[in-house]
Design a protein around this motif. Structure first.
Motif, short mmCIF file in Angstrom:
data_model
loop_
_atom_site.label_atom_id
_atom_site.label_comp_id
_atom_site.label_asym_id
_atom_site.label_seq_id
_atom_site.Cartn_x
_atom_site.Cartn_y
_atom_site.Cartn_z
N GLY A 88 0.63 -1.31 -0.15
CA GLY A 88 0.07 -0.10 0.01
C GLY A 88 0.81 1.11 0.24
N TYR A 89 2.12 1.28 0.08
CA TYR A 89 3.04 2.34 0.10
C TYR A 89 3.57 2.36 -1.10
N HIS A 103 2.09 6.07 2.45
CA HIS A 103 0.69 5.29 2.01
C HIS A 103 -0.16 5.97 0.96
N THR A 105 -3.35 5.15 -0.20
CA THR A 105 -4.66 5.17 -0.14
C THR A 105 -5.26 5.50 1.20
N ASP A 106 -4.72 5.03 2.20
CA ASP A 106 -5.07 5.38 3.55
C ASP A 106 -4.14 5.92 4.67
N ILE A 107 -4.16 7.41 4.14
CA ILE A 107 -2.76 7.89 4.89
C ILE A 107 -3.06 8.40 6.44
N GLU A 108 -4.49 8.31 6.79
CA GLU A 108 -4.75 8.70 8.03
C GLU A 108 -4.47 7.60 8.97
N ASN A 109 -4.51 6.43 8.81
CA ASN A 109 -4.40 5.39 9.52
C ASN A 109 -3.06 4.78 9.30
N ASN A 110 -2.09 5.33 8.28
CA ASN A 110 -0.71 4.51 8.11
C ASN A 110 0.27 5.60 7.97
N SER A 136 -7.91 17.29 7.48
CA SER A 136 -8.58 15.89 7.15
C SER A 136 -7.95 15.67 5.75
N LYS A 139 -5.28 14.60 0.44
CA LYS A 139 -3.65 14.19 -0.08
C LYS A 139 -2.75 14.67 0.77
#
Length: 357
Positions: A88-89, A103, A105-110, A136, A139
């Motif tokens: 995912g990175y 990351h 696709t999921d930059i908030e949690n990774n 938030s 990107k």
């Protein structure tokens, strides 16, 4: 006198002239060689590798390869490490042998990941949620470089806050991490832009990103002053097109195509990205005989790696000669010219760095 009988200082001096890849093999020769190579002073001070390799990482995959370049022969892909955390990175920056991944696709949690592929080390670099509560992250792009004035590495995060659909302009916020102080802080946001390249280029004490060609500028972040600025690029009209930026000979280099009756690839160099003058000068003008090449980066002295589908070559700028190397089945457009290092992340940032940032 046998090598294993040499005084440690002489043995270290000899080994300091060997490539990073060879040193990994030489660690297995004997206990004395391993001790010399693993010595912190040797890794941090004596062995300062400037060799450039072509690094390959495919988005979402765990493998990191380097390409062995051979003139008049097909390149060889060499696996240097598998990192399951990279799923995912994608690669966003590189400096002194360290690779920064973000990351996709999921930059908030990774969190961002900092990797030394030769030393097989990885650090997680989590964000600080209370610094910019309104970010938030729609990107996010990052950069990683070395501030010589403070003798420390720094990382920058640029996050999109808002997007104006009418003007196609993005409003962003930014923060910077000082690894020596192990501290995050907000900094003045970069100027609004339409599009920002996700991969940063570290050169001349600054991090640089290529902006949408309609803006005709690069975004630069001075790691000493910790301020953003726009640097106009030397495009005079629509007959020019930018194909990318690289660090070449410790300078920021911009590669432009001049399209007329023939095709020319021009290399423009910014001697000092932090200077107040910021003047671009043309260094090379390459006649590509009507072919559109992407520049993957520098290789050795005065050579560039050029790539188009099915055709990869080394270009010697002094001899003005193309030497073909590579095969069409290699995804070389995903490659990046980087240096490698044996310096340990733990030695630079401490065992608990990821937990304290």
């Amino acid at each position: 006198m046998k090598m294993n009988k040499l005084p440690l200082a002489i043995l270290s001096d000899i080994l300091s002239r060997v490539s990073s890849q060879s040193l990994l093999r030489f660690r297995c020769v004997c206990k004395r060689w391993r001790e010399a190579i693993d010595d912190s002073y040797f890794r941090n001070s004596l062995h300062c590798s400037k060799e450039r390799v072509l690094l390959h990482h495919e988005y979402g995959k765990e493998e990191i390869y380097i390409s062995e370049i051979q003139e008049e022969a097909a390149m060889k892909m060499i696996l240097i490490g598998k990192f399951p955390e990279l799923k995912g990175y994608m690669l966003q920056g590189a400096c002194n042998g360290f690779l920064l991944f973000g990351h996709w696709t999921d930059i908030e949690n990774n969190p961002e990941l900092l990797i030394n592929p030769l030393a097989k080390e990885i650090l997680r670099l989590p964000r600080v949620s209370d610094l910019l509560p309104n970010m938030s992250a729609i990107k996010l792009v990052c950069g990683f470089g070395f501030d010589r004035s403070a003798n420390t590495y720094k990382m920058v995060q640029i996050s999109e806050i808002d997007y104006d659909e009418e003007t196609h302009t993005r409003t962003t916020g930014a923060r910077v991490c000082n690894f020596k102080k192990q501290l995050w802080r907000t900094c003045k946001a970069p100027p609004p832009s339409q599009w920002l390249c996700s991969k940063s280029v570290f050169a001349c004490g600054a991090l640089n990103w290529l902006i949408d060609k309609r803006v005709k500028a690069t975004l630069s972040f001075d790691l000493t002053s910790e301020e953003f600025s726009l640097i106009p690029i030397p495009i005079s009209d629509d007959s020019y097109g930018a194909t990318g930026m690289h660090e070449v000979g410790e300078s920021l280099a911009l590669f432009l195509y001049r399209i007329s009756n023939t095709t020319h690839l021009e290399t423009w160099v910014l001697k000092d990205a932090t200077s107040t003058r910021r003047e671009w000068t043309i260094k090379y003008r390459i006649d590509t005989v009507g072919k559109f090449y992407y520049v993957l980066g520098p290789y050795e002295l005065e050579k560039l790696i050029l790539h188009r589908w099915g055709d990869t070559c080394l270009y010697d700028v002094n001899k003005q000669r193309f030497t073909r190397c590579g095969t069409e089945d290699m995804a070389l457009h995903r490659c990046r010219s980087v240096t490698l290092s044996l310096v340990s992340l733990e030695q630079l940032f401490g065992e608990e760095t990821s937990g304290r940032l």
